[in-house]
Design a protein around this motif. Structure first.
Motif, PDB file in Angstrom:
ATOM      1  N   ALA A 244       0.653  -1.233   0.007  1.00  9.75           N
ATOM      2  CA  ALA A 244       0.093   0.194   0.032  1.00  9.75           C
ATOM      3  C   ALA A 244       0.797   1.193  -0.054  1.00  9.75           C
ATOM      4  CB  ALA A 244      -1.033   0.095   1.206  1.00  9.75           C
ATOM      5  N   GLU A 245       2.008   1.154   0.747  1.00  5.54           N
ATOM      6  CA  GLU A 245       2.955   2.277   0.966  1.00  5.54           C
ATOM      7  C   GLU A 245       3.304   2.496  -0.643  1.00  5.54           C
ATOM      8  OE1 GLU A 245       5.618   1.674   3.910  1.00  5.54           O
ATOM      9  OE2 GLU A 245       4.040   1.736   5.474  1.00  5.54           O
ATOM     10  N   GLU A 246       3.845   1.411  -1.217  1.00  5.23           N
ATOM     11  CA  GLU A 246       4.366   1.687  -2.416  1.00  5.23           C
ATOM     12  C   GLU A 246       3.554   2.158  -3.502  1.00  5.23           C
ATOM     13  OE1 GLU A 246       5.745  -2.457  -3.213  1.00  5.23           O
ATOM     14  OE2 GLU A 246       7.625  -2.161  -1.874  1.00  5.23           O
ATOM     15  N   ALA A 247       2.307   1.495  -3.306  1.00  4.39           N
ATOM     16  CA  ALA A 247       1.279   1.951  -4.090  1.00  4.39           C
ATOM     17  C   ALA A 247       1.081   3.536  -3.977  1.00  4.39           C
ATOM     18  CB  ALA A 247      -0.058   1.405  -4.158  1.00  4.39           C
ATOM     19  N   LYS A 248       1.167   4.251  -2.719  1.00  5.84           N
ATOM     20  CA  LYS A 248       0.755   5.376  -2.402  1.00  5.84           C
ATOM     21  C   LYS A 248       1.763   6.303  -3.087  1.00  5.84           C
ATOM     22  CE  LYS A 248       0.689   8.654   1.404  1.00  5.84           C
ATOM     23  NZ  LYS A 248       0.799   9.122   2.797  1.00  5.84           N
TER      24      LYS A 248
END
Length: 634
Positions: A244-248
């Motif tokens: 999710a952090e990478e997607a953000k």
């Protein structure tokens, strides 16, 4: 070990016979740790069994004795209120005169779904299957035949009590895990909501976040049911958070790119306004000078080339505005081979000689219903991508155009295109570059995906091509292998109606004698317009200030027959000037000109009482026709 006390479980024994209750007491509670449901029963027990005395070994169970089903139900209800539920309930089947044991077990099960129920009966006609239906579940229901063996009773109590305690621990662990999962889910939901607010205008990004959220919810549901894999699922949760952090981070990068594109669009609008004003002057002065040159002279021919180049520049500005999504173009019947040849001619002049261009145009009359600027953009993007693939070593850029029928040639089409049956035009663009790997090929149409270096591409070219083709009801495929080049096939629906050739007969330019008030803050345009309109026979008054133009009109409103005004001017815009003029004289015809403006549209201009809305640059014949049309209408 003397210091360790046995685990105590609460046991409920229900039987109408005192001897049986005494037996339960002796088996399960020799130390006297039990409670009768009523004082009468306690007194009777003292008389029959004698006073209770503590056992030196300590009790393993807290025992509650009841003689009737109603008493047992009330004891279970009270135990639940106190937060000390029963682990095991031994229930006799027949207990006259009250409710029988099965009905009692049904009621107890309704109050406490976790208690283990042992049906005790001396009768062989009791149907266990019927009881199992009335008192589910079967894993918490057992049977004991009277007369009962004391060791069997104790073993039942011990085993079922341990099972009940283990299940209670599992429920507690499950509740704690669910709380932890909800807490982490809330945190992730908060992150997702923040991302949605930041990129609300990007639907695809929002869908990606929703997909991530759905996957996370699915994993949360799995965690609540798969207790045996708690540790592994926690690892998956941490991994998902990292994703999710990478997607953000990826979405933030995409947002920055989108903001850059938006800034480019704003810049394009500003450039278009100034550039169209420049082209207006070039076209106007060139046309007037051309008209002064004799027919067949070299100077006149040269000026014709200047005018043609200025018109091409005008079309280029229009394409730039369309690309930045600030101008909408309508679709019209179009002979696609003309655009293909035009693009190839433009590319031949700009590409190095190491790139050989081959064309195979089989059809000279294929017509499609399309936006010419967008089809031009499709050709340019595909061909420039092909050049980029071959720029280091050179190669062959081949473009072909043919006709295909989906009904007749369906087997030759990829199944995933999902195109409607009918005739299509097939445009093929291929190169002899190094080709692409399968992983790159799968993402070739994804927005913002690019294999080019930093500053060499936005990753939007092929995504735009894909969107344009699909928007026209067509399809696009790509075939590529390492070392064998790349080929794009574009399918566009054919338009069956014949396209009538444009009439090229020279029409006389309409003239007049009316009085025109011309307003523009560009002095060069004012000088050009003054000359051009005077040549058409009109009396012309010019102003480079909208405020001065308003003062001149207010002084003599009946002096002027028509007003032609620019939109973007200091102090007062063309719209503002038009409002004031119409307030003074409601019947005055007004033509509004603009190089580019987001603040006004043709529909809005006409709604305000403006007769014509014209985009710069304007050729003399067009402005002459507009003036005459408005005056004759008035």
């Amino acid at each position: 070990m003397s210091g360790v006390q046995p685990e105590r479980f609460r046991i409920l024994a229900v039987d109408d016979e005192l001897d049986t209750l005494k037996l339960y007491k002796e088996i399960l509670c020799p130390a006297g740790n039990f409670r009768e449901s009523e004082s009468k029963l306690a007194d009777l027990e003292d008389k029959l069994f004698g006073k209770r005395s503590p056992s030196p070994s300590g009790a393993s169970f807290d025992l509650v004795l009841c003689r009737q089903g109603d008493e047992a139900v009330e004891a279970v209800r009270a135990a639940n209120r106190e937060g000390r539920p029963f682990a095991v309930a031994f229930i006799d089947v027949r207990m006259p005169p009250g409710r029988d044991g099965v009905a009692t077990a049904e009621q107890i099960r309704a109050l406490d779904p976790y208690v283990n129920i042992v049906i005790v009966t001396a009768y062989s006609d009791v149907d266990p299957s019927e009881i199992a239906i009335r008192v589910p579940p079967v894993d918490k229901l057992l049977y004991v035949q009277k007369p009962s063996v004391p060791e069997e009773i104790r073993q039942f109590a011990t085993a079922l009590g341990a099972k009940w305690q283990a299940e209670a621990m599992v429920r507690k662990a499950n509740a704690e895990l669910e709380a932890r999962v909800k807490e982490r889910t809330a945190e992730l939901v908060k992150v997702n909501e923040q991302l949605k607010r930041e990129i609300a205008e990007h639907k695809r990004t929002e869908e990606a976040l929703q997909k991530t959220h759905d996957e996370l919810e699915h994993r949360v549901e799995q965690r609540t049911t798969e207790l045996a894999r708690i540790n592994e699922q926690l690892k998956l949760e941490l991994t998902e958070r990292k994703r999710a952090e990478e997607a953000k981070a990826k979405l933030q990068a995409q947002l920055q790119q989108a903001q850059k594109m938006e800034a480019m669009g704003t810049l394009a609008g500003g450039i278009a306004h100034d550039f169209n004003n420049i082209l207006f002057a070039i076209l106007g002065f060139a046309e007037m000078t051309r008209d002064d040159m004799p027919e067949g002279s070299l100077a006149r021919a040269n000026l014709e080339e200047v005018i043609t180049a200025a018109k091409r520049a005008r079309d280029l500005v229009q394409q730039m505005l369309t690309f930045s999504r600030q101008v909408d173009q309508e679709r019209k019947p179009l002979q696609i081979h003309l655009i293909v040849k035009e693009v190839l001619k433009l590319l031949r002049a700009s590409l190095p000689t190491t790139i050989e261009i081959r064309q195979n145009i089989q059809s000279q009359s294929s017509t499609i219903l399309a936006d010419p600027t967008q089809i031009h953009q499709v050709m340019m993007n595909l061909c420039t991508n092909a050049y980029y693939a071959m720029r280091e070593r050179g190669g062959v850029l081949e473009v072909s155009l043919s006709e295909i029928d989906v009904d007749l040639d369906a087997e030759a089409l990829p199944q995933h295109l999902d195109m409607k049956p009918g005739p299509y035009v097939k445009l093929t663009v291929s190169d002899t570059g190094p080709g692409m790997e399968p992983a790159v090929l799968e993402r070739i149409f994804d927005p913002y995906f690019t294999t080019k270096g930093l500053g060499e591409g936005t990753g939007m070219g092929l995504a735009v091509v894909h969107g344009i083709v699909k928007g026209h009801g067509g399809g696009i495929t790509v075939h590529s292998k390492l070392g064998q080049g790349t080929t794009f096939h574009v399918y566009l629906p054919r338009f069956e109606s014949a396209v009538a050739p444009e009439a090229r007969t020279a029409e006389p330019i309409p003239k007049g004698k009316e009085h025109i008030l011309f307003v523009d803050d560009e002095e060069q345009l004012v000088r050009m317009a003054h000359q051009a309109l005077k040549r058409l026979g009109y009396e012309v008054t010019v102003r480079t200030s909208s405020v001065e133009a308003l003062e001149a009109f207010r002084a003599q409103p009946d002096k002027f027959d028509i007003v032609i005004t620019d939109q973007t001017m200091p102090n007062m815009t063309g719209i503002g000037l038009a409002k004031e003029l119409l307030r003074i004289r409601p019947d005055i015809p007004i033509i509004l000109c603009t190089g580019f403006s987001e603040a006004i549209t043709p529909e809005r201009a006409k709604a305000m009482g403006i007769r014509e809305f014209i985009m710069k640059p304007i050729v003399t014949s067009d402005i002459a026709k507009s003036i005459r049309r408005v005056l004759d209408m008035n």
